[in-house]
Design a protein around this motif. Structure first.
Motif, PDB file in Angstrom:
ATOM      1  N   TYR A   1       0.824  -1.216  -0.163  1.00  0.00           N
ATOM      2  CA  TYR A   1       0.110   0.032  -0.004  1.00  0.00           C
ATOM      3  C   TYR A   1       0.822   1.124   0.013  1.00  0.00           C
ATOM      4  O   TYR A   1       0.450   2.507  -0.206  1.00  0.00           O
ATOM      5  CB  TYR A   1      -0.817   0.111   1.140  1.00  0.00           C
ATOM      6  CG  TYR A   1      -0.095  -0.546   2.608  1.00  0.00           C
ATOM      7  CD1 TYR A   1       0.419   0.313   3.284  1.00  0.00           C
ATOM      8  CD2 TYR A   1      -0.301  -1.696   3.075  1.00  0.00           C
ATOM      9  CE1 TYR A   1       1.062   0.015   4.558  1.00  0.00           C
ATOM     10  CE2 TYR A   1       0.336  -2.200   4.128  1.00  0.00           C
ATOM     11  CZ  TYR A   1       1.075  -1.361   4.781  1.00  0.00           C
ATOM     12  OH  TYR A   1       1.405  -1.702   6.116  1.00  0.00           O
ATOM     13  N   GLY A   2       2.323   1.257  -0.026  1.00  0.00           N
ATOM     14  CA  GLY A   2       2.986   2.299   0.041  1.00  0.00           C
ATOM     15  C   GLY A   2       2.958   3.166   1.430  1.00  0.00           C
ATOM     16  O   GLY A   2       3.207   4.426   1.053  1.00  0.00           O
ATOM     17  N   ASN A   3       2.544   2.860   2.424  1.00  0.00           N
ATOM     18  CA  ASN A   3       2.714   3.568   3.484  1.00  0.00           C
ATOM     19  C   ASN A   3       3.806   3.460   4.593  1.00  0.00           C
ATOM     20  O   ASN A   3       3.883   2.481   5.228  1.00  0.00           O
ATOM     21  CB  ASN A   3       1.535   3.546   4.247  1.00  0.00           C
ATOM     22  CG  ASN A   3       1.250   4.424   5.617  1.00  0.00           C
ATOM     23  OD1 ASN A   3       2.312   5.110   6.098  1.00  0.00           O
ATOM     24  ND2 ASN A   3       0.018   5.046   5.874  1.00  0.00           N
TER      25      ASN A   3
ATOM     26  N   ARG B   1       3.879  -3.108  -6.226  1.00  0.00           N
ATOM     27  CA  ARG B   1       5.087  -2.093  -6.467  1.00  0.00           C
ATOM     28  C   ARG B   1       5.346  -1.773  -7.838  1.00  0.00           C
ATOM     29  O   ARG B   1       5.681  -0.710  -8.109  1.00  0.00           O
ATOM     30  CB  ARG B   1       6.209  -2.719  -5.689  1.00  0.00           C
ATOM     31  CG  ARG B   1       7.478  -2.196  -5.963  1.00  0.00           C
ATOM     32  CD  ARG B   1       8.467  -2.662  -4.871  1.00  0.00           C
ATOM     33  NE  ARG B   1       8.221  -2.233  -3.833  1.00  0.00           N
ATOM     34  CZ  ARG B   1       9.040  -2.046  -2.761  1.00  0.00           C
ATOM     35  NH1 ARG B   1      10.156  -2.404  -2.639  1.00  0.00           N
ATOM     36  NH2 ARG B   1       8.314  -1.700  -1.461  1.00  0.00           N
ATOM     37  N   HIS B   2       5.039  -2.667  -8.781  1.00  0.00           N
ATOM     38  CA  HIS B   2       5.313  -2.308 -10.197  1.00  0.00           C
ATOM     39  C   HIS B   2       4.351  -1.305 -10.684  1.00  0.00           C
ATOM     40  O   HIS B   2       4.527  -0.848 -11.976  1.00  0.00           O
ATOM     41  CB  HIS B   2       5.448  -3.585 -10.967  1.00  0.00           C
ATOM     42  CG  HIS B   2       6.612  -4.534 -10.513  1.00  0.00           C
ATOM     43  ND1 HIS B   2       7.685  -4.499 -10.831  1.00  0.00           N
ATOM     44  CD2 HIS B   2       6.530  -5.417  -9.704  1.00  0.00           C
ATOM     45  CE1 HIS B   2       8.734  -5.282 -10.423  1.00  0.00           C
ATOM     46  NE2 HIS B   2       7.959  -5.906  -9.681  1.00  0.00           N
ATOM     47  N   PHE B   3       3.203  -0.990 -10.107  1.00  0.00           N
ATOM     48  CA  PHE B   3       2.304   0.271 -10.360  1.00  0.00           C
ATOM     49  C   PHE B   3       2.392   1.499  -9.671  1.00  0.00           C
ATOM     50  O   PHE B   3       1.452   2.153  -9.628  1.00  0.00           O
ATOM     51  CB  PHE B   3       1.108  -0.746 -10.519  1.00  0.00           C
ATOM     52  CG  PHE B   3       0.983  -1.864 -11.316  1.00  0.00           C
ATOM     53  CD1 PHE B   3       0.982  -1.766 -12.952  1.00  0.00           C
ATOM     54  CD2 PHE B   3       0.893  -2.949 -10.925  1.00  0.00           C
ATOM     55  CE1 PHE B   3       0.795  -2.737 -13.736  1.00  0.00           C
ATOM     56  CE2 PHE B   3       1.079  -4.098 -11.678  1.00  0.00           C
ATOM     57  CZ  PHE B   3       0.867  -4.263 -12.795  1.00  0.00           C
TER      58      PHE B   3
ATOM     59  N   ARG C   1       8.254   3.886 -10.264  1.00  0.00           N
ATOM     60  CA  ARG C   1       8.356   3.026 -11.159  1.00  0.00           C
ATOM     61  C   ARG C   1       8.925   3.238 -12.651  1.00  0.00           C
ATOM     62  O   ARG C   1       9.518   2.492 -13.330  1.00  0.00           O
ATOM     63  CB  ARG C   1       6.975   2.009 -11.365  1.00  0.00           C
ATOM     64  CG  ARG C   1       6.027   2.875 -12.144  1.00  0.00           C
ATOM     65  CD  ARG C   1       4.792   2.405 -12.400  1.00  0.00           C
ATOM     66  NE  ARG C   1       3.562   3.229 -12.883  1.00  0.00           N
ATOM     67  CZ  ARG C   1       3.059   4.118 -12.424  1.00  0.00           C
ATOM     68  NH1 ARG C   1       2.927   4.389 -11.251  1.00  0.00           N
ATOM     69  NH2 ARG C   1       2.254   4.905 -13.333  1.00  0.00           N
ATOM     70  N   ASP C   2       8.961   4.583 -12.732  1.00  0.00           N
ATOM     71  CA  ASP C   2       9.560   5.131 -14.240  1.00  0.00           C
ATOM     72  C   ASP C   2      10.842   5.473 -13.838  1.00  0.00           C
ATOM     73  O   ASP C   2      11.542   6.192 -14.916  1.00  0.00           O
ATOM     74  CB  ASP C   2       8.489   6.330 -14.563  1.00  0.00           C
ATOM     75  CG  ASP C   2       7.037   5.679 -14.855  1.00  0.00           C
ATOM     76  OD1 ASP C   2       7.021   4.764 -15.255  1.00  0.00           O
ATOM     77  OD2 ASP C   2       6.106   6.589 -14.775  1.00  0.00           O
TER      78      ASP C   2
END
Length: 912
Positions: free
Chosen positions: A48-50, A406-408, A412-413
């Motif tokens: 979840y990226g927190n 994670r890949h979205f 990621r770029d």
């Protein structure tokens, strides 16, 4: 400044020269240890990226880090392989104090915030001498009270700080000083002084801890050996630390201490609820000291983490000293403490000599103390920063794969990005990750004390493993693709000019950064000029919530913004690139064409800013620049008086006629432009016979618009506070700006301190406070205007006072007001400390200075991150400028006196 500055006459300057030439490795060791590795993006492997929730403070003592380390007042080698820091216990805390505590983004009522009292007191650029202070309460540390009180406070209250809890009442605390001195590049002496400031005898457990960063648990990595290093007891008072790459070191410790060993490995039982794969884990010292468990440390006296455990009984008003020495085997003496005091005394003497050379002797003593602490904070904020996006996305061979989300997700770029460097951080606790536009400002004060480091940092961010292939400079780890103001070119140009006299400057550096900046400039033009009309957007541009809307998101009205600050930044960028090109063309005619390109591009931007559609982004009725909302073909000015409308003033540059006359190609093209594009030529103020410079000036505002904008800027009821320029005009306190879109209302109020809305994440504070970077750019711009206008341009300062000043005098007055934030007033109070009486009255607090992130627009009280040196180290340059400006003003008055016989011609030229 003393003329011997940066001429290699002090011992520290010689060390700097040796290190820059790679003759000696003086900077191999330094304060490179982060103050917070937990809750960073690079340690976040959640779906979840927190990062705050995934790796909280409670896990930090038990869980091995993947990408770095942290500690209290610590040091490390430049690859953070071997680390040293302090651990403390007062006999009452629930946990061993191994790192600084603070609130997470969701716990704090104004975002993340460290809840400790610590101070950077001194450092030389090679870290040959360093000193810092931590104030440790003798009562139980109020972890829960700090969390609960800030949560209850809400956005309307100030942050509830450690000193507000009462733990320093009756002076029941320890002052813990950490000092470092280098006998040679790999021979570091450590002196820890613990003072009991309380009224009674008190006990302190002190664990000076040496450990290896865990590089072995992840499987093979490109940069590290997979062999596990070790620390082992060699004899009483000495341990040996061995590493495949770093080599072999000995760590000596004096006095009565119990040696403790463990492994820098995750306590999986505690963190993940499954069995540990090894017998000894990271939190062993906590369990040993606080929990009383003797079985948790390795009885074989070996591991990857070691600490001698001291139990100090200190009488009231007394101090204990612990001495240690970390030395490469081939550099350390047989008796590690024989020359200990002599080395410390010599390095401190050399530090004094260095700063005597750097800090102007004319400065008052209080200002000198502030400057030295500012430089100390700048140097202590260097940190090892490691983050490889490709590895982070795909995971490590010896660990479970990261979640597929994670890949979205974020970054990621940016798979080309590979960071493994010592980088100047904004604040090593609150912002323990680089921020590109912050770093540009850091390099201005850095260039005075370590020019080589300043240049290398600016080059680093333009290298192919940092800069995106499309030309974008990475912003910060939460979103490398965010857009920061384009100040990198300005910083490089300023560093170039500050680090050498004319004729001796580093043109190789300038050419190197110029080539890469061309890519970045092109990225800006292609991405941020929506209609190709030289009016730019850009998003929040570092000013977070200063606008009516969150400018980093789609607008609720549809359409897009044409931003006064975005366009001003690009005009500023253009002029800086023009100055660089003109400088490089002095020795390489190929750059003349580039100079012509930037000259004409700036004229296009200035024309759009002032004239497109009538008056561009200038509002003739108000006499101010505003953002404009373009929706359904209509242009709607957003009439908030804010720093957005002052930023066009920074786009000003003087073109030296002497330089231009040496460039026939550029001169011919410029003259053609002035002759055949008379519709735009009015944007070039031309000083034909000025006896001072004979220069042209390029600027976004002409003389009249500059004067009108300055009336707002210098009005104390608008921007001009006793301590600098507010980011939003005070007029919006009584008259908030309100914009309605459908059923929604958007408003901008004047908020002098911490923010009162959740716009841009809730920790956004650009609606009234004083911010040093913008103030600094305006001070410099005023100086450039004065170089052109001289005595012919005076304004009321403050507005309505009847006191007329030249723009040089206005710049000096603004610098004085900004510097006053850190200087004691008639009551002995420094405005940055607010109403905390201890800083004015207590001899153990009186000389301590904190360089906050931003400052209250009414009182000058420090807000936000408390160690933002960082860009607030610009205060040092401003304090010094008040001396240097005086000298330049006297020179200018002499020049004007000599030129009096040519005054009629001068007046005609200025009238043009």
């Amino acid at each position: 400044m003393d003329p011997k500055t940066l001429r290699g006459e002090t011992a520290e300057e010689k060390r700097l020269a040796e290190d820059a030439a790679r003759v000696r490795n003086w900077k191999r060791w330094g304060p490179y240890l982060s103050e917070r590795q937990w809750a960073t993006v690079r340690e976040d492997y959640s779906p979840y990226g927190n990062c705050w929730d995934y790796f909280p403070h409670d896990h930090a003592r038990s869980r091995a880090y993947r990408w770095g380390e942290d500690g209290l007042l610590g040091i490390a080698d430049r690859q953070c392989r071997l680390c040293f820091a302090l651990a403390l216990w007062n006999g009452k805390d629930p946990i061993l104090k191994e790192r600084l505590f603070g609130l997470t983004g969701s716990e704090g009522n104004h975002g993340e915030d460290v809840k400790e009292l610590y101070y950077y007191l001194d450092s030389t650029p090679t870290h040959s001498y360093m000193k810092a202070l931590y104030k440790y309460p003798q009562s139980e540390y109020p972890y829960r009270l700090l969390i609960d009180a800030n949560r209850r406070g809400g956005l309307g209250a100030s942050e509830f700080e450690l000193i507000d809890t009462g733990v320093f009442n009756e002076d029941r605390y320890f002052d813990v000083f950490a000092e470092y001195a280098k006998a040679s590049e790999n021979d570091i002496l450590i002196r820890l002084t613990v003072a009991n400031r309380g009224p009674e005898k008190a006990t302190l457990h002190l664990l000076p801890t040496l450990w290896f960063r865990n590089t072995w648990s992840w499987g093979p990595t490109p940069e590290e050996s997979t062999n596990k290093p070790s620390i082992a007891l060699e004899r009483d008072g000495v341990v040996r630390a061995g590493h495949d790459v770093l080599g072999e070191y000995r760590f000596a410790f004096e006095g009565n201490a119990t040696p403790l060993f463990t492994e820098n490995e995750t306590n999986s039982t505690r963190v993940h609820n499954y069995a540990n794969g090894q017998g000894f884990v990271k939190d062993a010292f906590h369990e040993y000291v606080v929990g009383g468990r003797t079985d948790v440390v390795n009885p074989q006296n070996t591991g990857t983490e070691f600490a001698p455990h001291y139990v100090l009984e200190i009488e009231p008003g007394e101090s204990d000293i612990v001495r240690l020495r970390l030395s490469a085997t081939e550099e350390g003496p047989l008796d590690p403490f024989a020359d200990f005091e002599q080395v410390f005394a010599q390095r401190l003497k050399e530090a004094d000599e260095f700063y005597d050379a750097v800090i102007p002797s004319e400065m008052e003593d209080e200002a000198k103390k502030v400057s030295r602490q500012g430089y100390a904070g700048l140097l202590w904020s260097k940190q090892f920063y490691h983050y490889s996006i490709r590895e982070w996305l795909t995971g490590d061979a010896a660990q479970p794969p990261p979640p597929p989300e994670r890949h979205f997700g974020r970054n990621r770029d940016w798979t080309h990005l590979f960071n493994r460097d010592i980088i100047s951080m904004p604040d090593k606790w609150e912002y323990p990750w680089f921020a590109a536009w912050d770093l540009a400002f850091h390099m201005i004060p850095f260039s005075k004390i370590d020019p080589h480091f300043a240049k290398k940092q600016l080059i680093l961010f333009l290298r192919e493993w940092y800069m995106h292939p499309n030309g974008q400079i990475p912003a910060y780890e939460f979103a490398f693709g965010d857009v920061n103001p384009p100040v990198h070119a300005w910083a490089a140009w300023r560093v170039y000019k500050m680090t050498g006299p004319r004729g001796e400057r580093d043109t190789a550096f300038l050419e190197s950064v110029f080539q890469k900046l061309l890519l970045n400039f092109t990225w800006w033009v292609n991405r941020k000029d929506a209609e190709g009309n030289n009016l730019f957007s850009g998003g929040f541009l570092g000013l977070d919530n200063i606008g009516v809307f969150d400018r980093s998101k789609p607008l609720p009205t549809g359409g897009f913004l044409q931003q006064a600050d975005g366009t001003a930044w690009m005009g500023f960028y253009c002029l800086t690139m023009l100055s660089m090109a003109l400088e490089l063309a002095q020795t390489n005619p190929a750059y003349e064409d580039m100079a012509s390109k930037f000259f004409e591009h700036f004229i296009g931007i200035a024309d759009a800013m002032n004239s497109l559609g009538g008056t561009g982004l200038w509002d003739e009725q108000d006499g101010f620049y505003y953002d404009q909302l373009k929706v359904d073909g209509q242009m709607i000015p957003l009439r908030t008086r804010s720093g957005v409308g002052l930023l066009p003033l920074i786009a000003v540059e003087n073109l030296e006629t002497k330089k231009i006359n040496k460039l026939p190609g550029f001169k011919k093209r410029m003259e053609w432009f002035l002759n055949y594009r008379k519709d735009l030529a009015s944007l070039v103020t031309y000083c034909e016979v000025c006896p001072f410079t004979g220069n042209r000036m390029l600027a976004i505002p002409g003389r009249d618009r500059l004067r009108r904008a300055l009336r707002y800027m210098l009005d104390e009821n608008e921007f001009f506070s006793p301590h600098g320029l507010r980011s939003v005009s005070r007029v919006h306190r009584e008259k908030p700006y309100v914009f309605r879109a459908g059923n929604e209302e958007f408003r901008v109020d004047y908020v002098p301190g911490e923010g009162n809305s959740y716009l841009f994440g809730g920790n956004s504070n650009w609606r009234g406070p004083i911010w040093f970077p913008i103030n600094f750019l305006i001070v410099e711009a005023l100086e450039r205007y004065h170089l052109f206008y001289g005595e012919s341009f005076k304004v009321e300062c403050p507005t309505g006072s009847g006191n007329m000043m030249t723009l040089q005098e206005v710049a000096r007055e603004l610098a004085r007001r900004l510097g006053s934030i850190f200087l004691p007033n008639e009551n002995g109070t420094r405005p940055c400390h607010g109403d905390i009486g201890k800083y004015a009255n207590d001899p153990h607090w009186r000389d301590l200075v904190l360089f906050y992130e931003y400052f209250n627009g009414e009182t000058g009280r420090g807000c936000g991150a408390s160690h933002q040196t960082g860009w607030t180290a610009l205060a040092v340059k401003l304090l010094e400028n008040t001396i240097e400006h005086t000298d330049r003003s006297e020179i200018r008055r002499d020049a004007e006196s000599d030129a009096s016989i040519r005054q009629p011609q001068l007046n005609r030229a200025r009238a043009a």
